[in-house]
Design an enzyme around this catalytic site. Structure first.
Site, PDB file in Angstrom:
ATOM      1  N   LYS A  33      -9.626   1.555  -1.676  1.00  0.00           N
ATOM      2  CA  LYS A  33      -9.710   1.104  -0.147  1.00  0.00           C
ATOM      3  C   LYS A  33     -11.229   1.449   0.372  1.00  0.00           C
ATOM      4  O   LYS A  33     -11.708   2.493   0.312  1.00  0.00           O
ATOM      5  CB  LYS A  33      -8.646   1.649   0.588  1.00  0.00           C
ATOM      6  N   GLU A  64       0.756  -1.307  -0.044  1.00  0.00           N
ATOM      7  CA  GLU A  64      -0.038  -0.017  -0.054  1.00  0.00           C
ATOM      8  C   GLU A  64       0.789   1.289   0.045  1.00  0.00           C
ATOM      9  O   GLU A  64       1.905   1.417   0.593  1.00  0.00           O
ATOM     10  CB  GLU A  64      -0.973   0.040   1.263  1.00  0.00           C
ATOM     11  N   ASN A  80      -7.270   5.624  -1.720  1.00  0.00           N
ATOM     12  CA  ASN A  80      -6.333   4.846  -1.471  1.00  0.00           C
ATOM     13  C   ASN A  80      -6.309   3.515  -2.569  1.00  0.00           C
ATOM     14  O   ASN A  80      -7.117   3.019  -2.306  1.00  0.00           O
ATOM     15  CB  ASN A  80      -6.158   4.350   0.082  1.00  0.00           C
ATOM     16  N   GLU A 140      -5.835   8.731   8.020  1.00  0.00           N
ATOM     17  CA  GLU A 140      -6.338   8.314   6.851  1.00  0.00           C
ATOM     18  C   GLU A 140      -7.718   8.866   6.441  1.00  0.00           C
ATOM     19  O   GLU A 140      -8.234   9.010   5.248  1.00  0.00           O
ATOM     20  CB  GLU A 140      -6.414   6.582   6.728  1.00  0.00           C
ATOM     21  N   ASN A 150       0.439  -0.858   5.529  1.00  0.00           N
ATOM     22  CA  ASN A 150       1.244  -0.042   6.465  1.00  0.00           C
ATOM     23  C   ASN A 150       0.675  -0.045   7.717  1.00  0.00           C
ATOM     24  O   ASN A 150      -0.364   0.505   7.962  1.00  0.00           O
ATOM     25  CB  ASN A 150       1.232   1.382   5.928  1.00  0.00           C
ATOM     26  N   CYS A 162      -4.535  -2.785   3.596  1.00  0.00           N
ATOM     27  CA  CYS A 162      -4.224  -2.905   5.008  1.00  0.00           C
ATOM     28  C   CYS A 162      -5.683  -3.315   5.877  1.00  0.00           C
ATOM     29  O   CYS A 162      -5.936  -4.215   6.136  1.00  0.00           O
ATOM     30  CB  CYS A 162      -3.863  -1.280   5.155  1.00  0.00           C
TER      31      CYS A 162
END
Lengths: 316, 316
Positions: A124, A47, A107, A143, A194, A169
């Site tokens: 994402k 990612e 993302n 995020e 991450n 993630c």
């Protein structure tokens, strides 16, 4: 006809805030070549593989982070990776921050075939962390400020002789991620991550990060009879230590390859996609055994709702 | 105010086909007393804890197995267990085959409070195995012949100062089981099982039974922030060896107690139900982070459906 896909999981070490895109792409190309040397069909990057994990910093305007986003893919700085993939005849999967012409911020994870052509894209779904500055934390996990939730769910793509899904993630912690992909017959799920070792809301979880990482992916693989490739950006990046533990997991839930260091490194496995049927056609024959009518709360309800309190007289 | 529930997981060794109900109830009472001695609030017995695992045998008429079913609970033979629970002030959870006045056959699990009063009942949702004789197997797994699928889903009950859910054996392999209970804020999930080590449709899974057993329960506990008590009937019963590995699992996914032998034995843990919030209110804050609109396939689709074949020209 065999359906063995030789997959390389290309873990990245830290990317510093001032590292140029060109330098990072060089690191990616080195890993791609490493994969090509041993015969990989597909090399999976983590990612946000082009930048440092910038959601750890708060700035009043999120425009201040615009240089971390890609406005086109490939763009001038990433084109060499696509060119090298085509030259080497190796596909790849790349995580990056996407800024759309409409100003949306996702993302994203892009699947590229051996010709260097994008064949699938994922944005994402589960955005973790928080959306405003929380100075009590040793570092931020913003995020939810820098990315919006994808409305597109979890698509699958026919590629590499199989059915490929992607996730990023935090998605890997949710059983629904794997099941929605499993219901589309996914045979290979690529997951970049991450994951800071320090979890500020409950530091008792810090020491369990490695355990949880493998637990959720192994369960997701087994319960859906699919290969899973989990790829980390690990190591100490801008003072924040993140989990490595890149792993390739078989449909049995067993880990068949994993990294043991936290830098740039590729591990690989020959993933026989036909092995998925060992689980999909037996214990997890969904058409035979699932009970969707008993699962309605999963889509009808978002948060948990406790049952009404009992009369105290009835308490045990 | 603490919400610690001291739970005993009361594993059973084999029950032979000719063992009387009275003899089995005596074994259960011995385990109940063992739990009471160390201060258990609740003692959890396995699935089908009153009989041998009779679905391993085919007979032309399933009425031939009627003596394995309970027509009332408690009945004359099981009443002593209820009486002893009330006397000791210890609750219990008991698995048994239920034959209703309407002739329905369920694989049932009954939750009984410290007064010896039934406070919750669960009927198995996921019925594994097959429904007709398959002589190629070394033994049968005819649960789908002898039990019908419960239409009642996964209810939760307020008991033992918390929110308690139940599941049986194959249910534990399905992530939906845990999630439906988690969406009702379950803090303690009780799971009884009978799991033969030999899995005829794919014997390569035999050696993984122990791994899979813990994997699915640990993932379910972590992903829903709940305690899980998995209780086996293990050992070699009528020539068939079943998994033991009874375990009590915390909301972190860690195993905090487990059996290391395969006979009648009780292991226990003091389960602090308040620890569930460490996960339910942070990483797995469903109301904040779940995305039900992305999960629709889970309830809309039963079996897996692969995406359309791509044009060969587009293959990677």
């Amino acid at each position: 006809m065999s359906r063995v896909v030789h997959v390389g999981a290309a873990q990245l070490g830290p990317i510093s805030a001032d590292e140029s895109r060109a330098d990072v792409v060089e690191r990616l190309i080195a890993l791609l070549r490493d994969g090509a040397t041993i015969g990989c069909d597909l090399v999976v990057f983590p990612e946000l593989a082009l930048t440092t994990f910038f959601p750890r910093w708060y700035t009043d305007s999120f425009d201040g982070h615009d240089h971390y986003y890609e406005r086109e893919m490939p763009g001038p700085q990433t084109q060499p990776l696509f060119d090298e993939a085509a030259r080497l005849n190796v596909g790849f999967c790349l995580g990056y921050a996407e800024l759309t012409p409409q100003g949306e911020r996702f993302n994203a994870y892009l699947l590229v075939d051996k010709r260097g052509v994008a064949v699938g894209k994922y944005r994402k779904v589960h955005i973790p962390g928080h959306d405003s500055d929380e100075p009590w934390r040793p570092f931020q996990h913003l995020e939810r400020r820098y990315f919006q939730e994808s409305p597109e769910g979890f698509p699958v793509f026919r590629a590499f002789d199989g059915i490929v899904g992607m996730a990023l993630c935090n998605d890997r912690r949710w059983s629904e991620t794997y099941r929605v992909l499993g219901l589309q017959a996914a045979e290979l799920i690529l997951i970049g991550y991450n994951t800071p070792l320090h979890y500020a809301p409950d530091p008792d979880q810090n020491a369990l990060q490695g355990f949880h990482n493998h637990l959720v992916m192994q369960a997701g693989a087994y319960q859906n009879g699919t290969w899973i490739v989990g790829v980390a950006k690990g190591g100490i990046e801008e003072g924040v230590e993140s989990l490595s533990q890149t792993a390739i997991i078989s449909p049995s839930g067993q880990i068949v390859a994993q990294t043991i260091t936290s830098g740039d490194v590729l591990v690989s496995a020959r993933c026989d996609l036909d092995l998925c049927s060992r689980y999909k056609d037996t214990l997890f024959d969904f058409a035979r055994y699932r009970r969707p009518e008993a699962y309605r709360l999963i889509t009808e309800r978002k948060g948990a709702i406790a049952p009404p309190q009992r009369n105290k007289q009835g308490a045990s």
